[in-house]
Design an enzyme around this catalytic site. Structure first.
Site, PDB file in Angstrom:
ATOM      1  N   GLN A   1       0.819  -1.205   0.000  1.00 51.52           N
ATOM      2  CA  GLN A   1       0.000   0.000   0.000  1.00 51.52           C
ATOM      3  C   GLN A   1       0.857   1.261   0.000  1.00 51.52           C
ATOM      4  O   GLN A   1       2.044   1.230   0.330  1.00 51.52           O
ATOM      5  CB  GLN A   1      -0.908   0.002   1.235  1.00 51.52           C
ATOM      6  CG  GLN A   1      -0.154  -0.107   2.550  1.00 51.52           C
ATOM      7  CD  GLN A   1      -1.009  -0.647   3.674  1.00 51.52           C
ATOM      8  OE1 GLN A   1      -2.228  -0.546   3.674  1.00 51.52           O
ATOM      9  NE2 GLN A   1      -0.370  -1.230   4.676  1.00 51.52           N
TER      10      GLN A   1
ATOM     11  N   HIS B   1      -8.679   3.453  19.184  1.00 47.22           N
ATOM     12  CA  HIS B   1      -7.859   2.401  19.774  1.00 47.22           C
ATOM     13  C   HIS B   1      -8.436   1.906  21.101  1.00 47.22           C
ATOM     14  O   HIS B   1      -8.411   0.702  21.384  1.00 47.22           O
ATOM     15  CB  HIS B   1      -6.422   2.898  19.949  1.00 47.22           C
ATOM     16  CG  HIS B   1      -5.705   3.064  18.649  1.00 47.22           C
ATOM     17  ND1 HIS B   1      -4.985   4.192  18.330  1.00 47.22           N
ATOM     18  CD2 HIS B   1      -5.609   2.248  17.568  1.00 47.22           C
ATOM     19  CE1 HIS B   1      -4.475   4.054  17.110  1.00 47.22           C
ATOM     20  NE2 HIS B   1      -4.843   2.888  16.639  1.00 47.22           N
TER      21      HIS B   1
ATOM     22  N   ASP C   1       0.406  -0.010  13.485  1.00 44.21           N
ATOM     23  CA  ASP C   1       0.789   1.269  14.099  1.00 44.21           C
ATOM     24  C   ASP C   1       1.060   1.127  15.584  1.00 44.21           C
ATOM     25  O   ASP C   1       1.734   1.968  16.179  1.00 44.21           O
ATOM     26  CB  ASP C   1      -0.295   2.321  13.865  1.00 44.21           C
ATOM     27  CG  ASP C   1      -1.669   1.858  14.316  1.00 44.21           C
ATOM     28  OD1 ASP C   1      -1.903   1.792  15.536  1.00 44.21           O
ATOM     29  OD2 ASP C   1      -2.514   1.565  13.451  1.00 44.21           O
TER      30      ASP C   1
ATOM     31  N   ASP D   1       1.096  -8.129  11.564  1.00 45.31           N
ATOM     32  CA  ASP D   1       0.733  -7.190  10.498  1.00 45.31           C
ATOM     33  C   ASP D   1       1.554  -7.513   9.262  1.00 45.31           C
ATOM     34  O   ASP D   1       2.775  -7.637   9.337  1.00 45.31           O
ATOM     35  CB  ASP D   1       0.970  -5.744  10.929  1.00 45.31           C
ATOM     36  CG  ASP D   1       0.311  -4.754   9.983  1.00 45.31           C
ATOM     37  OD1 ASP D   1       0.720  -4.689   8.801  1.00 45.31           O
ATOM     38  OD2 ASP D   1      -0.612  -4.032  10.401  1.00 45.31           O
TER      39      ASP D   1
ATOM     40  N   GLY E   1      -1.831 -12.348   8.423  1.00 49.24           N
ATOM     41  CA  GLY E   1      -2.652 -12.777   9.545  1.00 49.24           C
ATOM     42  C   GLY E   1      -3.616 -13.889   9.198  1.00 49.24           C
ATOM     43  O   GLY E   1      -3.899 -14.765  10.024  1.00 49.24           O
TER      44      GLY E   1
ATOM     45  N   ASP F   1      -7.607  -5.340  13.691  1.00 43.24           N
ATOM     46  CA  ASP F   1      -7.567  -3.910  13.373  1.00 43.24           C
ATOM     47  C   ASP F   1      -7.145  -3.781  11.919  1.00 43.24           C
ATOM     48  O   ASP F   1      -5.987  -3.510  11.613  1.00 43.24           O
ATOM     49  CB  ASP F   1      -6.579  -3.201  14.303  1.00 43.24           C
ATOM     50  CG  ASP F   1      -6.464  -1.718  14.012  1.00 43.24           C
ATOM     51  OD1 ASP F   1      -7.341  -1.180  13.308  1.00 43.24           O
ATOM     52  OD2 ASP F   1      -5.493  -1.092  14.488  1.00 43.24           O
ATOM     53  N   SER F   2      -8.092  -3.989  11.033  1.00 43.51           N
ATOM     54  CA  SER F   2      -7.775  -4.013   9.606  1.00 43.51           C
ATOM     55  C   SER F   2      -8.147  -2.704   8.934  1.00 43.51           C
ATOM     56  O   SER F   2      -8.922  -1.908   9.466  1.00 43.51           O
ATOM     57  CB  SER F   2      -8.523  -5.160   8.919  1.00 43.51           C
ATOM     58  OG  SER F   2      -9.914  -4.913   8.949  1.00 43.51           O
ATOM     59  N   THR F   3      -7.592  -2.502   7.750  1.00 44.49           N
ATOM     60  CA  THR F   3      -8.021  -1.395   6.918  1.00 44.49           C
ATOM     61  C   THR F   3      -9.385  -1.741   6.326  1.00 44.49           C
ATOM     62  O   THR F   3      -9.948  -2.790   6.610  1.00 44.49           O
ATOM     63  CB  THR F   3      -7.003  -1.138   5.793  1.00 44.49           C
ATOM     64  OG1 THR F   3      -6.783  -2.377   5.085  1.00 44.49           O
ATOM     65  CG2 THR F   3      -5.673  -0.652   6.349  1.00 44.49           C
ATOM     66  N   ASP F   4      -9.933  -0.855   5.492  1.00 39.44           N
ATOM     67  CA  ASP F   4     -11.237  -1.120   4.878  1.00 39.44           C
ATOM     68  C   ASP F   4     -11.207  -2.454   4.128  1.00 39.44           C
ATOM     69  O   ASP F   4     -10.161  -2.857   3.601  1.00 39.44           O
ATOM     70  CB  ASP F   4     -11.611   0.007   3.918  1.00 39.44           C
ATOM     71  CG  ASP F   4     -11.892   1.311   4.651  1.00 39.44           C
ATOM     72  OD1 ASP F   4     -12.377   1.246   5.794  1.00 39.44           O
ATOM     73  OD2 ASP F   4     -11.617   2.384   4.093  1.00 39.44           O
TER      74      ASP F   4
END
Length: 280
Positions: free
Chosen positions: A33, A64, A88, A108, A140, A157-160
């Site tokens: 990305q 968070h 992060d 991650d 993952g 805790d993923s992105t879209d």
């Protein structure tokens, strides 16, 4: 540099957030990305992945804390925790506030996100050197398939849900999550906005119900996410996620026992959403 404006490219939202920025601190492209870090007068530093804001220094704690603490306090004794995504370090920071935690594994796929966060967001990535933390740059989805009855809590805790993150919202993935959890384990993942992504939220919930006997949904306001009214989907083997099993004894800026209890949707409204009877 003079003030310029960054316009977000959220693939799922019908609106575009625009941020006044004073400085571009980092621009790069990892294997997975585009990564940017910019400075804003109001929000402080901002982490952007593939054109979408992930968090800002000013208000990252809302997200968070709310992704972490409701399930951590629903569990009576969370000792082994798996975090998928979250490179992060913000979720890791919140998880390790719990004294019961003996091991927290962060998986991650993108090592560049981890390194960028360490450099530009030290207050978010501050727990990566904790001796209880294990940081792995792996897929993952593949990682979790190797574990059975291993974790007390799994947080995604993923992105879209597009590109490489899509598999983390599938029935197949939730089956692996269920198997990797201990007999009283509990899972949570961010599941997009009730305003703009209602279809995704419902699909997420129904996929969880294929594996988990207890499935629920809670929400909070995330000011920098398109739709604001953000949802978190829970799958539990035993515990009612609406109930707090232990004393709330960690230092937080937003989460509290009252916030916990009020974050979950009223049961009738929750069923209305799942049945497809809530439309606007």
């Amino acid at each position: 540099m003079k003030d310029v404006y960054f316009m977000e490219r959220d693939p799922y939202a019908p609106i575009r957030h625009c941020y006044g920025i004073s400085k571009i601190l980092y621009e790069g492209k990892s294997k997975y990305q585009e990564i940017q870090v910019v400075e804003s007068h109001y929000f402080g530093k901002i982490l952007i992945l593939d054109g979408v804001v992930q968090f800002t220094e000013k208000n990252e704690f809302f997200y968070h804390e709310m992704l972490t603490h409701p399930v951590m306090f629903a569990h009576k004794n969370p000792q082994n925790v798996l975090i998928i995504g979250g490179g992060d370090g913000g979720i890791l920071r919140e998880v390790l506030k719990h004294k019961s935690v003996k091991k927290a594994v962060l998986v991650d796929i993108d090592k560049d996100v981890v390194e960028v966060s360490k450099k530009f967001f030290p207050t978010v990535a501050c727990s990566m050197d904790d001796p209880r933390a294990i940081i792995l740059n792996e897929d993952g989805f593949k990682y979790i398939q190797d574990y059975k009855n291993e974790f007390d809590v799994i947080i995604v805790d993923s992105t879209d849900p597009v590109g490489f993150a899509h598999v983390l919202t599938t029935e197949e993935f939730f089956k692996y999550v269920f198997e990797a959890l201990k007999e009283d384990g509990i899972y949570v993942g961010q599941s997009e906005s009730l305003h703009y992504h209602l279809d995704i939220v419902v699909r997420f919930q129904k996929a969880l119900k294929k594996s988990f006997p207890i499935v629920d949904l809670y929400t909070t306001v995330i000011p920098v996410y398109a739709g604001y009214w953000w949802s978190f989907s829970v799958g539990s083997k035993v515990y009612n996620p609406r109930e707090i099993s232990r004393e709330v004894d960690v230092e937080t800026r937003f989460y509290s026992d009252e916030i916990h209890k009020n974050a979950f949707l009223p049961p009738n409204f929750y069923q209305k959403i799942l049945n497809g009877n809530f439309k606007y």
